[in-house]
Write a protein that holds these residues in place. Sequence first.
Motif, PDB file in Angstrom:
ATOM      1  N   PRO A 173     -13.487  11.859  11.470  1.00 48.16           N
ATOM      2  CA  PRO A 173     -14.669  11.521  11.369  1.00 48.16           C
ATOM      3  C   PRO A 173     -15.118   9.909  10.834  1.00 48.16           C
ATOM      4  O   PRO A 173     -14.414   9.854   9.865  1.00 48.16           O
ATOM      5  CB  PRO A 173     -15.716  12.389  10.953  1.00 48.16           C
ATOM      6  N   PRO A 174     -15.581   9.244  11.492  1.00 51.65           N
ATOM      7  CA  PRO A 174     -15.912   7.697  10.789  1.00 51.65           C
ATOM      8  C   PRO A 174     -16.784   7.932   9.511  1.00 51.65           C
ATOM      9  O   PRO A 174     -17.535   8.806   9.413  1.00 51.65           O
ATOM     10  CB  PRO A 174     -16.709   6.945  11.810  1.00 51.65           C
ATOM     11  N   GLN A 175     -16.315   7.069   8.544  1.00 52.84           N
ATOM     12  CA  GLN A 175     -16.982   7.295   7.259  1.00 52.84           C
ATOM     13  C   GLN A 175     -18.510   6.636   7.568  1.00 52.84           C
ATOM     14  O   GLN A 175     -18.370   5.546   8.109  1.00 52.84           O
ATOM     15  CB  GLN A 175     -16.277   6.254   6.384  1.00 52.84           C
ATOM     16  N   ARG A 176     -19.496   7.183   7.094  1.00 45.26           N
ATOM     17  CA  ARG A 176     -20.857   6.677   7.158  1.00 45.26           C
ATOM     18  C   ARG A 176     -20.998   5.580   6.413  1.00 45.26           C
ATOM     19  O   ARG A 176     -20.354   5.294   5.419  1.00 45.26           O
ATOM     20  CB  ARG A 176     -21.855   7.777   6.630  1.00 45.26           C
ATOM     21  N   PRO A 177     -22.026   4.750   6.606  1.00 43.14           N
ATOM     22  CA  PRO A 177     -21.951   3.475   6.073  1.00 43.14           C
ATOM     23  C   PRO A 177     -22.410   3.617   4.465  1.00 43.14           C
ATOM     24  O   PRO A 177     -22.349   2.810   3.696  1.00 43.14           O
ATOM     25  CB  PRO A 177     -23.621   2.750   6.656  1.00 43.14           C
ATOM     26  N   ASP A 178     -23.053   4.694   4.296  1.00 44.06           N
ATOM     27  CA  ASP A 178     -23.564   5.155   2.927  1.00 44.06           C
ATOM     28  C   ASP A 178     -22.326   6.011   2.053  1.00 44.06           C
ATOM     29  O   ASP A 178     -22.574   6.457   0.966  1.00 44.06           O
ATOM     30  CB  ASP A 178     -24.752   5.854   2.574  1.00 44.06           C
ATOM     31  N   THR A 179     -21.209   6.026   2.767  1.00 39.88           N
ATOM     32  CA  THR A 179     -20.137   6.808   2.243  1.00 39.88           C
ATOM     33  C   THR A 179     -19.397   5.629   1.309  1.00 39.88           C
ATOM     34  O   THR A 179     -18.807   4.643   1.717  1.00 39.88           O
ATOM     35  CB  THR A 179     -19.099   7.472   3.094  1.00 39.88           C
ATOM     36  N   LEU A 180     -18.855   5.803   0.255  1.00 36.86           N
ATOM     37  CA  LEU A 180     -18.044   5.299  -0.680  1.00 36.86           C
ATOM     38  C   LEU A 180     -16.702   5.737  -0.595  1.00 36.86           C
ATOM     39  O   LEU A 180     -16.559   7.195  -0.664  1.00 36.86           O
ATOM     40  CB  LEU A 180     -18.291   5.089  -2.085  1.00 36.86           C
ATOM     41  N   SER A 181     -15.457   5.082  -0.487  1.00 35.66           N
ATOM     42  CA  SER A 181     -14.249   5.672  -0.868  1.00 35.66           C
ATOM     43  C   SER A 181     -13.317   4.823  -1.655  1.00 35.66           C
ATOM     44  O   SER A 181     -13.669   3.713  -1.754  1.00 35.66           O
ATOM     45  CB  SER A 181     -13.483   5.702   0.710  1.00 35.66           C
ATOM     46  N   ALA A 182     -12.388   5.598  -2.196  1.00 36.04           N
ATOM     47  CA  ALA A 182     -11.528   4.844  -3.153  1.00 36.04           C
ATOM     48  C   ALA A 182     -10.076   5.537  -3.129  1.00 36.04           C
ATOM     49  O   ALA A 182      -9.878   6.906  -2.871  1.00 36.04           O
ATOM     50  CB  ALA A 182     -11.989   4.906  -4.800  1.00 36.04           C
ATOM     51  N   PHE A 183      -9.105   4.787  -3.606  1.00 36.91           N
ATOM     52  CA  PHE A 183      -7.715   5.294  -3.208  1.00 36.91           C
ATOM     53  C   PHE A 183      -6.909   4.622  -4.559  1.00 36.91           C
ATOM     54  O   PHE A 183      -7.084   3.541  -4.641  1.00 36.91           O
ATOM     55  CB  PHE A 183      -7.193   4.887  -1.928  1.00 36.91           C
ATOM     56  N   MET A 184      -6.144   5.501  -5.277  1.00 39.35           N
ATOM     57  CA  MET A 184      -5.222   5.030  -6.186  1.00 39.35           C
ATOM     58  C   MET A 184      -4.110   5.918  -6.329  1.00 39.35           C
ATOM     59  O   MET A 184      -3.962   7.340  -5.986  1.00 39.35           O
ATOM     60  CB  MET A 184      -6.132   4.838  -7.656  1.00 39.35           C
ATOM     61  N   GLU A 185      -3.088   5.514  -6.783  1.00 40.18           N
ATOM     62  CA  GLU A 185      -1.816   6.183  -6.862  1.00 40.18           C
ATOM     63  C   GLU A 185      -1.123   5.571  -8.168  1.00 40.18           C
ATOM     64  O   GLU A 185      -1.248   4.167  -8.249  1.00 40.18           O
ATOM     65  CB  GLU A 185      -0.866   6.359  -5.672  1.00 40.18           C
ATOM     66  N   LEU A 186      -0.352   6.400  -8.861  1.00 43.20           N
ATOM     67  CA  LEU A 186       0.762   5.909  -9.689  1.00 43.20           C
ATOM     68  C   LEU A 186       2.240   6.175  -9.197  1.00 43.20           C
ATOM     69  O   LEU A 186       2.563   7.312  -8.920  1.00 43.20           O
ATOM     70  CB  LEU A 186       0.505   6.462 -10.991  1.00 43.20           C
ATOM     71  N   SER A 187       2.929   5.216  -9.110  1.00 40.20           N
ATOM     72  CA  SER A 187       4.344   5.464  -8.957  1.00 40.20           C
ATOM     73  C   SER A 187       5.272   4.476  -9.588  1.00 40.20           C
ATOM     74  O   SER A 187       4.803   3.464 -10.511  1.00 40.20           O
ATOM     75  CB  SER A 187       4.740   5.003  -7.382  1.00 40.20           C
ATOM     76  N   ARG A 188       6.662   4.665  -9.506  1.00 40.53           N
ATOM     77  CA  ARG A 188       7.370   3.869 -10.629  1.00 40.53           C
ATOM     78  C   ARG A 188       7.243   2.436 -10.197  1.00 40.53           C
ATOM     79  O   ARG A 188       7.204   1.657 -10.997  1.00 40.53           O
ATOM     80  CB  ARG A 188       8.825   4.332 -10.537  1.00 40.53           C
ATOM     81  N   ARG A 189       7.415   2.220  -8.976  1.00 35.68           N
ATOM     82  CA  ARG A 189       7.338   0.733  -8.418  1.00 35.68           C
ATOM     83  C   ARG A 189       6.657   0.787  -7.062  1.00 35.68           C
ATOM     84  O   ARG A 189       6.412   2.104  -6.556  1.00 35.68           O
ATOM     85  CB  ARG A 189       8.913   0.287  -7.866  1.00 35.68           C
ATOM     86  N   HIS A 190       5.809  -0.332  -6.949  1.00 35.94           N
ATOM     87  CA  HIS A 190       4.877  -0.492  -5.777  1.00 35.94           C
ATOM     88  C   HIS A 190       5.826   0.044  -4.357  1.00 35.94           C
ATOM     89  O   HIS A 190       6.807  -0.519  -4.282  1.00 35.94           O
ATOM     90  CB  HIS A 190       4.384  -1.750  -5.470  1.00 35.94           C
ATOM     91  N   GLY A 191       5.141   0.894  -3.499  1.00 32.70           N
ATOM     92  CA  GLY A 191       5.800   1.124  -2.389  1.00 32.70           C
ATOM     93  C   GLY A 191       6.641   2.562  -2.385  1.00 32.70           C
ATOM     94  O   GLY A 191       7.001   3.092  -1.549  1.00 32.70           O
ATOM     95  N   ASP A 192       7.012   2.926  -3.725  1.00 28.50           N
ATOM     96  CA  ASP A 192       7.730   4.247  -4.088  1.00 28.50           C
ATOM     97  C   ASP A 192       6.615   5.539  -3.818  1.00 28.50           C
ATOM     98  O   ASP A 192       5.268   5.142  -3.834  1.00 28.50           O
ATOM     99  CB  ASP A 192       8.226   4.418  -5.555  1.00 28.50           C
ATOM    100  N   PHE A 193       7.251   6.501  -3.506  1.00 24.76           N
ATOM    101  CA  PHE A 193       6.518   7.839  -3.428  1.00 24.76           C
ATOM    102  C   PHE A 193       5.614   7.833  -4.577  1.00 24.76           C
ATOM    103  O   PHE A 193       6.137   7.770  -5.684  1.00 24.76           O
ATOM    104  CB  PHE A 193       7.234   9.103  -2.921  1.00 24.76           C
ATOM    105  N   ALA A 194       4.228   8.566  -4.470  1.00 28.40           N
ATOM    106  CA  ALA A 194       3.464   8.444  -5.673  1.00 28.40           C
ATOM    107  C   ALA A 194       3.826   9.872  -6.457  1.00 28.40           C
ATOM    108  O   ALA A 194       4.163  10.803  -5.871  1.00 28.40           O
ATOM    109  CB  ALA A 194       2.099   8.937  -5.120  1.00 28.40           C
TER     110      ALA A 194
END
Length: 289
Positions: A173-194
């Motif tokens: 389902p498309p995110q509603r205009p009043d929906t906020l979203s965020a994403f963050m991960e920690l991995s050893r190097r950028h692009g590695d699995f989280a």
Amino acid sequence: MKPARFHYVRPASIAEAVLLLAEHGEDASILAGGQSLMPVLNMRLSRPRVVVDINRIAKLKGIALADGAVRIGALARHVEVMRSPLIARHLPLIAEAMPNVAHVAVRNRGTFGGSVALADPSAEMPACLLALGGAVVLESTRGRRQVAAEDYFHGLYDTARRPDELLIEALIPPQRPDTLSAFMELSRRHGDFAIAGLACTLRHDAGVIHAPRLVYFGSEPRPVLARTAMAALDGKAWSPATHDAVAAALADDLDPIDNTFGSPAAKLHLQRVVTRRVLDGLPDKARAA
Ligand SMILES: Cc1cc2nc3c(=O)[nH]c(=O)nc-3n(C[C@H](O)[C@H](O)[C@H](O)COP(=O)(O)OP(=O)(O)OC[C@H]3O[C@@H](n4cnc5c(N)ncnc54)[C@H](O)[C@@H]3O)c2cc1C
């Protein structure tokens, strides 16, 4: 190393592919982008008798908005998803998360369907699919069925998909205009699995948070919808005390794996760090929206 011998087949249609899967069952492996399958074959960790290359099946490609859902075809490459204006507009969570998937070379070949079919516990797209309340469409000679992401991810590389089923597409389902979203991960190097990561969506009204969906990945055998933490956030205003309460509630939601990337306690700590960073950053994101 080179893979063990296998028969290579390249069906041109979904009907042809599911017939092959019905015939060979667990002796067949589906080849999409090959970014996960080929290393496994080359190291002879898997020895399928038949490899079914689905790359010629046009109906598995593309990204579209139809019938109130964004359809991401199983063969949509990570790079296509990352560059899609439709994804940027309707599913900003996925647009934000995709640059964390591996590196350019892998994103050029790897597919959305391959990532969701494989269900690696550290993969970003399964977590986003669950956070967004999406579903997958599976087809076999017995017919088509739709499985909600909440029922699809069962465990470590274990999903509701049966060996004779082809993953056709994801419907989100498309995110509603009043929906906020965020994403963050920690991995050893950028692009590695989280090692730890959070994909989240929520609504907010005059600073009060509603209907948060917090999905943790990297530390668990599968992406986890953190219901206790979500309850600790729902109906609250942004504040360091609320963010601390949400981080504390994670002890009830998460049961991290013990492996070479860290102990369960270390991973729970990292998930709490990610939680506070994401929540602390959301008010600014809300103001900028
Ligand atoms: C160096 C490296 C780093 C990586 N880092 C990350 C990362 O940070 N995050 C991340 O998420 N991924 C990462 N990956 C994996 C990458 O994203 C893969 O593209 C993805 O996991 C699988 O997609 P694929 O299209 O290559 O699938 P394939 O390798 O072709 O297939 C993977 C599995 O899914 C099955 N499958 C594929 N398509 C279907 C389908 N339509 N229906 C049913 N079964 C299907 C296959 O049979 C196989 O078992 C990395 C890979 C490499 C090589």
